[in-house]
Design an enzyme around this catalytic site. Sequence first.
Site, PDB file in Angstrom:
ATOM      1  N   SER A 233       0.829  -1.203   0.000  1.00 22.69           N
ATOM      2  CA  SER A 233       0.000   0.000   0.000  1.00 22.69           C
ATOM      3  C   SER A 233       0.868   1.259   0.000  1.00 22.69           C
ATOM      4  CB  SER A 233      -0.964  -0.046   1.196  1.00 22.69           C
ATOM      5  OG  SER A 233      -1.992   0.905   1.062  1.00 22.69           O
TER       6      SER A 233
ATOM      7  N   ASP B  21      -6.082  -3.054  -2.526  1.00 21.00           N
ATOM      8  CA  ASP B  21      -4.994  -2.729  -1.595  1.00 21.00           C
ATOM      9  C   ASP B  21      -4.332  -3.957  -0.973  1.00 21.00           C
ATOM     10  OD1 ASP B  21      -3.908  -1.868   1.188  1.00 21.00           O
ATOM     11  OD2 ASP B  21      -4.259   0.021   0.140  1.00 21.00           O
TER      12      ASP B  21
END
Length: 289
Positions: free
Chosen positions: A48, A172
């Site tokens: 991320s 993500d």
Amino acid sequence: MASPEVPAGAGGTAFVLGGGGVLGAAEVGMLQALFEHGVQPDLVVGTSVGAINGALVAADPTSGVVSRLRGVWEELASAQVFAGSVFARMGTLARTRTHLHPREPLRELLEAHLPVRTFAELRVPFQCVAASIERAAEHWFSDGSLVDAVLASCAVPGLLPAVELDGEHYLDGGLVHSIPVGRAVALGAGTIYVLHVGRIDRPLRPPTRPWEVALVAFEIARRHRFAADLAALPPGVTVHVLPSGEPDPPATGNLRYRDFSAVPARIDRAHAAAGGHLDAIGARGDGGA
């Protein structure tokens, strides 16, 4: 083409950069402390926001990358990536039915600041993780387009759209591997420095207010694999978890994803705390790379 090959055999130094949105600014301060102590990576692994920071480090694994990273965070702070009024965000959600923000501003920021375009051009090996929707599994990127891979790793559900690559959709990486120590171990690292966003600095406590219930539940899901990775370390592997310097564990701070006002202070606190920790453990690299 793929990222540069991981050095043969065990014993290399890995930087593992976790996810956490705006709180990821702390990783910049930790990186500054590591480079000041002459510690440089043979491998970089990110999730991320840690994929954004990590890709830049892999492209320039020297102290010079710190100023570049500060520039990235200054642009993030200008709210260009998550810009738009409430009405604009609601309009995007109404059109897409899945997310509040388009991905183009983040792509433009990455293209402006990353000095390379592919994994093959990186100076040290780099991998980042995303969550495959179709396979409900983690997917590690190590070749091809660097920007596409980082965008996939950063596709926060509800905020940014899923990234489609070769017919597969990704969200993500924090959904599947928030602080991927295990990946660094699997790739042969002998010394691992964990750069995180501050939430693991304090133990969890039972929730006492309604909004804390979801936060505590999320933290349990987020931390359990990290704890399992640490418990399963093979002999000869050393892990250093750098402190973030946060006086209190971030609670709802990561929910205010558009508030970058604390970024400079967060970087400075992490720099000071990580530097003190590295002094205490006697960390000192060869200053090369």
